[in-house]
Scaffold this motif. Structure first.
Motif, PDB file in Angstrom:
ATOM      1  N   ALA A 134       0.830  -1.206   0.000  1.00 15.78           N
ATOM      2  CA  ALA A 134       0.000   0.000   0.000  1.00 15.78           C
ATOM      3  C   ALA A 134       0.861   1.252   0.000  1.00 15.78           C
ATOM      4  N   GLY A 135       0.166   2.395   0.038  1.00 12.96           N
ATOM      5  CA  GLY A 135       0.871   3.665   0.097  1.00 12.96           C
ATOM      6  C   GLY A 135       1.072   4.123   1.532  1.00 12.96           C
ATOM      7  N   SER A 136       1.322   5.411   1.698  1.00 11.35           N
ATOM      8  CA  SER A 136       1.671   5.926   3.022  1.00 11.35           C
ATOM      9  C   SER A 136       0.459   6.259   3.874  1.00 11.35           C
ATOM     10  N   SER A 137      -0.713   6.360   3.258  1.00  4.89           N
ATOM     11  CA  SER A 137      -1.887   6.798   4.013  1.00  4.89           C
ATOM     12  C   SER A 137      -2.920   5.685   4.139  1.00  4.89           C
ATOM     13  N   PRO A 138      -3.366   5.359   5.378  1.00  3.86           N
ATOM     14  CA  PRO A 138      -4.386   4.314   5.554  1.00  3.86           C
ATOM     15  C   PRO A 138      -5.757   4.716   5.044  1.00  3.86           C
ATOM     16  N   THR A 139      -5.981   5.999   4.822  1.00  3.84           N
ATOM     17  CA  THR A 139      -7.318   6.444   4.394  1.00  3.84           C
ATOM     18  C   THR A 139      -7.441   6.654   2.893  1.00  3.84           C
ATOM     19  N   VAL A 140      -6.371   6.423   2.153  1.00  4.43           N
ATOM     20  CA  VAL A 140      -6.465   6.480   0.680  1.00  4.43           C
ATOM     21  C   VAL A 140      -7.247   5.266   0.183  1.00  4.43           C
ATOM     22  N   GLY A 141      -8.035   5.447  -0.860  1.00  8.91           N
ATOM     23  CA  GLY A 141      -8.819   4.361  -1.431  1.00  8.91           C
ATOM     24  C   GLY A 141      -7.954   3.406  -2.245  1.00  8.91           C
TER      25      GLY A 141
ATOM     26  N   GLY B  75      -1.205   4.085 -10.099  1.00 10.61           N
ATOM     27  CA  GLY B  75       0.120   3.469 -10.121  1.00 10.61           C
ATOM     28  C   GLY B  75       0.525   2.945  -8.760  1.00 10.61           C
ATOM     29  N   GLY B  76       0.462   3.821  -7.754  1.00 13.24           N
ATOM     30  CA  GLY B  76       0.759   3.385  -6.402  1.00 13.24           C
ATOM     31  C   GLY B  76       2.249   3.288  -6.126  1.00 13.24           C
ATOM     32  N   VAL B  77       2.832   4.435  -5.800  1.00 15.58           N
ATOM     33  CA  VAL B  77       4.256   4.467  -5.474  1.00 15.58           C
ATOM     34  C   VAL B  77       4.382   4.706  -3.978  1.00 15.58           C
ATOM     35  N   GLY B  78       4.369   3.638  -3.206  1.00 14.70           N
ATOM     36  CA  GLY B  78       4.381   3.756  -1.758  1.00 14.70           C
ATOM     37  C   GLY B  78       5.708   3.365  -1.152  1.00 14.70           C
ATOM     38  N   PRO B  79       5.732   3.261   0.170  1.00 15.88           N
ATOM     39  CA  PRO B  79       6.976   2.940   0.886  1.00 15.88           C
ATOM     40  C   PRO B  79       7.578   1.588   0.498  1.00 15.88           C
TER      41      PRO B  79
ATOM     42  N   ALA C 207       7.715   0.410  -2.559  1.00 12.12           N
ATOM     43  CA  ALA C 207       7.993   0.384  -4.002  1.00 12.12           C
ATOM     44  C   ALA C 207       9.403  -0.127  -4.317  1.00 12.12           C
ATOM     45  N   ARG C 208      10.379   0.249  -3.495  1.00  7.45           N
ATOM     46  CA  ARG C 208      11.759  -0.184  -3.795  1.00  7.45           C
ATOM     47  C   ARG C 208      11.937  -1.692  -3.654  1.00  7.45           C
ATOM     48  N   SER C 209      11.255  -2.265  -2.663  1.00  7.49           N
ATOM     49  CA  SER C 209      11.428  -3.707  -2.435  1.00  7.49           C
ATOM     50  C   SER C 209      10.417  -4.558  -3.191  1.00  7.49           C
ATOM     51  N   HIS C 210       9.186  -4.004  -3.451  1.00  4.46           N
ATOM     52  CA  HIS C 210       8.128  -4.829  -4.025  1.00  4.46           C
ATOM     53  C   HIS C 210       7.562  -4.293  -5.337  1.00  4.46           C
ATOM     54  N   GLY C 211       8.019  -3.138  -5.796  1.00  3.89           N
ATOM     55  CA  GLY C 211       7.525  -2.586  -7.056  1.00  3.89           C
ATOM     56  C   GLY C 211       6.287  -1.735  -6.883  1.00  3.89           C
TER      57      GLY C 211
END
Ligand SMILES: Cc1cc2nc3c(=O)[nH]c(=O)nc-3n(C[C@H](O)[C@H](O)[C@H](O)COP(=O)(O)OP(=O)(O)OC[C@H]3O[C@@H](n4cnc5c(N)ncnc54)[C@H](O)[C@@H]3O)c2cc1C
Length: 155
Positions: free
Chosen positions: A126-133, A141-145, A147-151
């Motif tokens: 997921a991304g950085s915010s728990p309240t994002v849909g 696209g979803g570039v979250g924390p 992304a470096r390890s899991h894409g």
């Protein structure tokens, strides 16, 4: 036009069908991003796939634009007319631990997926915010924390 469209939809939709001034309209169109304005002619609070189908068909029949609204985290452009479909009531989450997949309703936010996945010792990319849909995040696209390890999450 908006009252005619709302009356038509009220007979077909299980969820609320609201026009400006109705009780609940402001809550239905409220967005996380307060810098933009969502004031559609009609807001439909979808409770099922059938509600969404009815809204899309009505928008097409009346020749009005349709927008989808989950959380408003990504609401960048003002909406001043047309029909808005709110997805927040579509909140089902199912995690298949064997397949390591989650099946979610259109209105699910990441916090709900994280909680359901954690019961199985899993975590969503997921991304950085728990309240994002979930849907809006993945469509973007979803570039979250992770992304470096899991894409990208959309992968
Ligand atoms: C605090 C915060 C933290 C964030 N952190 C990250 C991060 O770590 N990584 C990252 O990549 N992004 C991040 N974002 C950006 C976020 O992923 C995008 O803004 C995303 O588009 C939000 O999706 P939403 O569904 O919550 O918002 P919404 O504004 O409701 O939807 C966003 C867009 O998707 C469309 N949409 C939503 N649901 C549907 C649907 N079912 N069918 C068709 N269209 C639909 C909407 O019409 C809209 O155009 C963050 C945003 C915020 C505000």
């Amino acid at each position: 036009m908006s009252r005619t469209l709302a009356d038509t939809l009220s007979a077909q939709v299980t969820g609320p069908v609201l026009v400006p001034g109705d009780d609940g309209y402001d809550d239905e169109v409220a967005a996380f991003n307060l810098a933009t304005t969502l004031r559609p002619d009609v807001a439909v609070g979808a409770t099922s796939t059938q509600d969404v189908v009815a809204a899309v068909r009505a928008a097409r029949a009346h020749g009005v634009p349709l927008v989808v609204h989950a959380t408003g985290h990504g609401a960048e452009h003002p909406v001043t007319s047309g029909l808005l479909v709110s997805t927040r009531r579509l909140d089902a989450v199912h995690v298949d631990p064997a397949a390591r997949t989650a099946t979610v309703g259109a209105g699910v936010r990441w916090a709900a997926v994280a909680a359901a996945a954690a019961e199985h010792g899993l975590a969503p990319v997921a991304g950085s915010s728990p309240t994002v849909g979930v849907v809006g995040y993945l469509l973007g696209g979803g570039v979250g924390p992770f992304a470096r390890s899991h894409g990208f999450s959309s992968d």
